[in-house]
Scaffold this motif. Structure first.
Motif, PDB file in Angstrom:
ATOM      1  N   PHE A  86       0.882  -1.250   0.174  1.00 42.48           N
ATOM      2  CA  PHE A  86       0.181  -0.037  -0.326  1.00 42.48           C
ATOM      3  C   PHE A  86       0.479   0.887   0.174  1.00 42.48           C
ATOM      4  O   PHE A  86       0.356   1.898  -0.410  1.00 42.48           O
ATOM      5  CB  PHE A  86      -0.603  -0.100   1.346  1.00 42.48           C
ATOM      6  N   THR A  87       1.396   1.321   1.033  1.00 43.34           N
ATOM      7  CA  THR A  87       2.229   2.960   1.046  1.00 43.34           C
ATOM      8  C   THR A  87       3.108   2.626  -0.141  1.00 43.34           C
ATOM      9  O   THR A  87       4.023   3.750  -1.458  1.00 43.34           O
ATOM     10  CB  THR A  87       4.354   2.200   2.061  1.00 43.34           C
ATOM     11  N   SER A  88       3.905   1.723  -1.011  1.00 46.18           N
ATOM     12  CA  SER A  88       4.711   1.047  -2.455  1.00 46.18           C
ATOM     13  C   SER A  88       3.750   2.537  -3.577  1.00 46.18           C
ATOM     14  O   SER A  88       3.825   2.617  -3.921  1.00 46.18           O
ATOM     15  CB  SER A  88       5.059  -0.013  -2.864  1.00 46.18           C
ATOM     16  N   LYS A  89       2.435   1.729  -3.474  1.00 46.41           N
ATOM     17  CA  LYS A  89       1.526   2.276  -4.199  1.00 46.41           C
ATOM     18  C   LYS A  89       1.047   3.668  -3.847  1.00 46.41           C
ATOM     19  O   LYS A  89       0.638   4.104  -4.921  1.00 46.41           O
ATOM     20  CB  LYS A  89      -0.116   1.203  -4.655  1.00 46.41           C
ATOM     21  N   ILE A  90       0.906   3.856  -3.027  1.00 48.40           N
ATOM     22  CA  ILE A  90       0.488   5.650  -2.601  1.00 48.40           C
ATOM     23  C   ILE A  90       1.574   6.339  -3.231  1.00 48.40           C
ATOM     24  O   ILE A  90       2.058   7.390  -3.793  1.00 48.40           O
ATOM     25  CB  ILE A  90       0.567   6.048  -1.425  1.00 48.40           C
ATOM     26  N   GLY A  91       2.535   6.149  -3.120  1.00 53.04           N
ATOM     27  CA  GLY A  91       3.907   6.682  -4.235  1.00 53.04           C
ATOM     28  C   GLY A  91       4.119   6.661  -5.011  1.00 53.04           C
ATOM     29  O   GLY A  91       4.407   8.226  -5.590  1.00 53.04           O
ATOM     30  N   TYR A  95       3.873  10.321  -7.358  1.00 53.06           N
ATOM     31  CA  TYR A  95       5.433  10.716  -7.794  1.00 53.06           C
ATOM     32  C   TYR A  95       4.055  10.633  -9.209  1.00 53.06           C
ATOM     33  O   TYR A  95       5.052  11.849  -9.726  1.00 53.06           O
ATOM     34  CB  TYR A  95       5.702   9.916  -7.918  1.00 53.06           C
ATOM     35  N   ASP A  96       3.298  10.491  -9.966  1.00 50.36           N
ATOM     36  CA  ASP A  96       2.898  10.940 -11.297  1.00 50.36           C
ATOM     37  C   ASP A  96       1.797  11.589 -11.145  1.00 50.36           C
ATOM     38  O   ASP A  96       1.557  12.332 -11.876  1.00 50.36           O
ATOM     39  CB  ASP A  96       2.036   9.407 -11.834  1.00 50.36           C
ATOM     40  N   SER A  97       1.107  11.732 -10.093  1.00 48.20           N
ATOM     41  CA  SER A  97       0.582  13.115  -9.692  1.00 48.20           C
ATOM     42  C   SER A  97       0.878  14.403  -9.759  1.00 48.20           C
ATOM     43  O   SER A  97       0.258  16.118 -10.109  1.00 48.20           O
ATOM     44  CB  SER A  97      -0.677  12.433  -8.921  1.00 48.20           C
ATOM     45  N   TRP A 223       8.238  -6.029  -0.585  1.00 53.76           N
ATOM     46  CA  TRP A 223       7.818  -4.754  -0.608  1.00 53.76           C
ATOM     47  C   TRP A 223       8.416  -4.336   0.239  1.00 53.76           C
ATOM     48  O   TRP A 223       8.595  -2.901   0.735  1.00 53.76           O
ATOM     49  CB  TRP A 223       6.185  -4.611  -0.991  1.00 53.76           C
ATOM     50  N   HIS A 224       8.752  -5.080   1.630  1.00 55.73           N
ATOM     51  CA  HIS A 224       8.954  -4.681   2.587  1.00 55.73           C
ATOM     52  C   HIS A 224      10.444  -4.080   3.055  1.00 55.73           C
ATOM     53  O   HIS A 224      10.567  -2.635   3.371  1.00 55.73           O
ATOM     54  CB  HIS A 224       8.971  -5.836   3.525  1.00 55.73           C
ATOM     55  N   GLU A 225      11.495  -4.162   2.037  1.00 55.66           N
ATOM     56  CA  GLU A 225      12.731  -3.543   2.209  1.00 55.66           C
ATOM     57  C   GLU A 225      12.752  -2.235   1.156  1.00 55.66           C
ATOM     58  O   GLU A 225      13.519  -0.856   1.465  1.00 55.66           O
ATOM     59  CB  GLU A 225      13.641  -4.662   1.792  1.00 55.66           C
ATOM     60  N   ASP A 226      11.861  -2.381   0.416  1.00 53.43           N
ATOM     61  CA  ASP A 226      11.752  -1.005  -0.861  1.00 53.43           C
ATOM     62  C   ASP A 226      10.404  -0.520   0.203  1.00 53.43           C
ATOM     63  O   ASP A 226      10.144   0.773  -0.580  1.00 53.43           O
ATOM     64  CB  ASP A 226      11.095  -1.677  -2.275  1.00 53.43           C
ATOM     65  N   ARG A 227       9.816   0.202   1.391  1.00 57.03           N
ATOM     66  CA  ARG A 227       8.753   0.361   1.383  1.00 57.03           C
ATOM     67  C   ARG A 227       8.711   1.758   1.194  1.00 57.03           C
ATOM     68  O   ARG A 227       7.810   2.399   0.785  1.00 57.03           O
ATOM     69  CB  ARG A 227       8.172   0.063   2.502  1.00 57.03           C
ATOM     70  N   TRP A 228       9.863   2.888   1.875  1.00 58.77           N
ATOM     71  CA  TRP A 228      10.036   3.825   1.939  1.00 58.77           C
ATOM     72  C   TRP A 228      10.349   4.796   1.048  1.00 58.77           C
ATOM     73  O   TRP A 228      10.369   5.246   0.433  1.00 58.77           O
ATOM     74  CB  TRP A 228      10.729   4.006   2.911  1.00 58.77           C
ATOM     75  N   ARG A 229      11.298   3.883  -0.410  1.00 57.63           N
ATOM     76  CA  ARG A 229      11.939   4.629  -1.228  1.00 57.63           C
ATOM     77  C   ARG A 229      11.075   5.063  -2.244  1.00 57.63           C
ATOM     78  O   ARG A 229      10.476   6.431  -2.111  1.00 57.63           O
ATOM     79  CB  ARG A 229      12.450   3.600  -2.438  1.00 57.63           C
ATOM     80  N   PRO A 230       9.336   4.188  -2.454  1.00 62.54           N
ATOM     81  CA  PRO A 230       8.695   5.279  -3.084  1.00 62.54           C
ATOM     82  C   PRO A 230       8.128   6.713  -2.280  1.00 62.54           C
ATOM     83  O   PRO A 230       7.539   7.855  -3.531  1.00 62.54           O
ATOM     84  CB  PRO A 230       6.937   4.444  -3.670  1.00 62.54           C
ATOM     85  N   LEU A 231       7.612   6.637  -1.344  1.00 65.07           N
ATOM     86  CA  LEU A 231       7.673   7.767  -0.840  1.00 65.07           C
ATOM     87  C   LEU A 231       8.588   8.870  -0.659  1.00 65.07           C
ATOM     88  O   LEU A 231       8.232  10.111  -0.966  1.00 65.07           O
ATOM     89  CB  LEU A 231       7.012   7.753   0.977  1.00 65.07           C
ATOM     90  N   ILE A 232       9.927   8.386  -0.400  1.00 64.93           N
ATOM     91  CA  ILE A 232      10.697   9.183  -0.838  1.00 64.93           C
ATOM     92  C   ILE A 232      11.194  10.095  -1.338  1.00 64.93           C
ATOM     93  O   ILE A 232      10.979  11.453  -2.559  1.00 64.93           O
ATOM     94  CB  ILE A 232      12.450   9.004  -0.063  1.00 64.93           C
ATOM     95  N   CYS A 233      11.311   8.823  -2.365  1.00 67.57           N
ATOM     96  CA  CYS A 233      11.109   9.465  -4.573  1.00 67.57           C
ATOM     97  C   CYS A 233      10.245  10.177  -5.025  1.00 67.57           C
ATOM     98  O   CYS A 233      10.373  11.693  -5.278  1.00 67.57           O
ATOM     99  CB  CYS A 233      11.419   9.073  -4.580  1.00 67.57           C
TER     100      CYS A 233
END
Length: 327
Positions: A86-91, A95-97, A223-233
Motif C-alpha cells: 500500500f505504501t509503495s502504491k501511494i508513493g 509521484y505521477d500526480s 515490498w518491505h525492503e522497498d517500502r520507503w523508497r516510493p514515498l521519499i522519491c
C-alpha cells in the motif's frame, strides 16, 4: 481444454463488462455533460465489475472455497506485506500526480493541456511496451523461486538489453515524428518547443528501465525492503518540482522528475535488488545499462540529423522536382 475455454469465457465477459461501462460513461458525458456524474458512474461501474467478477469466479471455480482460519503468524505476515505494498502504491500515485498539480498551479491550464497532449502520446507508447514486460511478471517470479541467482541475473541482463533497444527505437521515432504528428493533431499553435521532445525522449527510456527494475521487485515480493523508497522519491520530486518550475517552467518539471528518478529512485531500487535478490555487485549491471542508453542516444541523434538534412535538402528542390515531374 476445459480450463482454456473457461479462461476465454472469463476474458470475454470482462470485455463485455468494460464495453458496457465505457458506453455508459460516454452516454453520461454526451447527454448530461456533467463531470461529477461521469466520476460517479466510473465508481459505480467499478463496484459492479468487481461484483460480477466475483460471481463469475464462484461459478467457474466452485471447488475453491475459503475454509478455516490461518495461523496468527501468517495473518501478521500477510498484513505486513499489504501495508508495504500500500505504501509503495501511494508513493507511485503521488509521484505521477505531482507534475500535473505543479503545472496547473504555477503555469496554468493552457500549459497543462499542451503538456498532457505530448504526455498522452508518450504514455500510449509506454503502455504498449509495458504490456510486453508486465506479461513476464509471473514467469520472472517463478524463475526467482526455482532458478539460481546467476540464471536470474543473466535474465535481467537480457531483459535490459531487449528493453533498451526497443526503447531506442521508440525514442528515435519520437525525435523525428513527435512534432509533425502533434502539428497534424493539435495544430502549430499548441506545439511545445523541440527541447521538450528531447527531454521526453530521455524520460521515456529512463522510465522504461526503472519499470523493469520495479517488475523484478514485484516479482520478488520485495515490498518491505522497498517500502520507503516510493514515498521519499515522491517527496523529492515534489520539492524539486516546486523549485525548478519557477526558473525553467515546463523544462524544470520534467528535469526534476528525471532527477528524482535517477538520483533517488533507481539507485535505491538497484541497491535493494542486488542486495536482497541477486547478492552481487550492481556496478557491472549499471555500467552495461549506461552503455545501452548512450548507444540509444547516439542512434537517435544520428537518425534525427539524417532526417533533418533530408527534409532540408528536399525543401531546396524546385516544386516540380518535389512532385517528381521531369522538365
Amino acid at each position: 481444454d476445459l480450463r482454456m475455454s473457461r479462461g476465454l469465457g472469463d476474458v470475454y465477459k470482462r470485455q463485455v463488462i468494460n464495453t458496457v461501462k465505457y458506453g455508459v460513461q460516454l452516454a453520461v458525458l454526451y447527454f448530461m455533460r456533467d463531470y461529477y456524474a461521469y466520476i460517479i458512474v466510473a465508481l459505480l461501474s467499478g463496484v459492479v465489475s468487481n461484483i460480477v467478477t466475483a460471481i463469475v469466479v464462484d461459478k467457474l471455480y466452485p471447488q475453491y472455497k475459503a475454509m478455516g482460519k490461518l495461523p496468527k503468524e501468517d495473518v501478521q505476515i500477510i498484513n505486513k506485506r499489504i501495508k508495504d505494498l500500500f505504501t509503495s502504491k501511494i508513493g507511485g500515485v503521488v509521484y505521477d500526480s505531482a507534475d500535473t498539480l505543479v503545472i496547473s498551479a504555477f503555469l496554468g491550464l493552457t500549459a497543462l493541456a499542451k503538456y498532457q497532449n505530448y504526455f498522452f502520446v508518450m504514455n500510449t507508447i509506454f503502455g504498449f511496451v509495458t504490456l510486453i514486460t508486465s506479461s513476464s511478471l509471473a514467469g520472472i517470479g517463478n524463475s526467482l523461486v526455482t532458478e539460481s541467482e546467476e540464471k536470474n541475473y543473466k535474465d535481467l541482463r537480457k531483459f535490459t538489453f531487449l528493453l533498451s533497444w526497443l526503447s531506442a527505437f521508440c525514442i528515435c521515432c519520437f525525435a523525428c515524428l513527435y512534432q509533425p504528428f502533434m502539428t497534424l493533431w493539435v495544430g502549430k499553435a499548441n506545439l511545445l518547443p523541440y527541447g521538450m521532445v528531447l527531454i521526453l525522449c530521455a524520460y521515456f527510456i529512463i522510465r522504461q528501465i526503472n519499470n523493469l527494475l520495479n517488475l523484478y521487485k514485484d516479482a520478488a515480493g520485495m515490498w518491505h525492503e522497498d517500502r520507503w523508497r516510493p514515498l521519499i522519491c515522491s517527496l523529492v520530486n515534489l520539492v524539486v518540482n516546486l523549485i525548478m518550475v519557477q526558473f525553467w517552467g515546463l523544462y524544470g518539471i520534467l528535469i526534476s522528475t528525471i532527477i528524482a528518478m535517477l538520483v533517488v529512485g533507481m539507485p535505491w531500487l538497484t541497491h535493494n535488488l542486488f542486495t536482497v535478490v541477486f547478492h552481487c555487485s550492481w556496478k557491472p549491471y549499471v555500467g552495461r545499462t549506461l552503455r545501452y542508453v548512450a548507444l540509444a542516444a547516439v542512434c537517435c541523434g544520428a537518425l534525427f540529423v539524417a532526417a533533418f538534412y533530408t527534409a532540408f535538402a528536399r525543401a531546396q528542390l524546385p516544386p516540380t522536382a518535389k512532385r517528381g515531374s521531369v522538365a
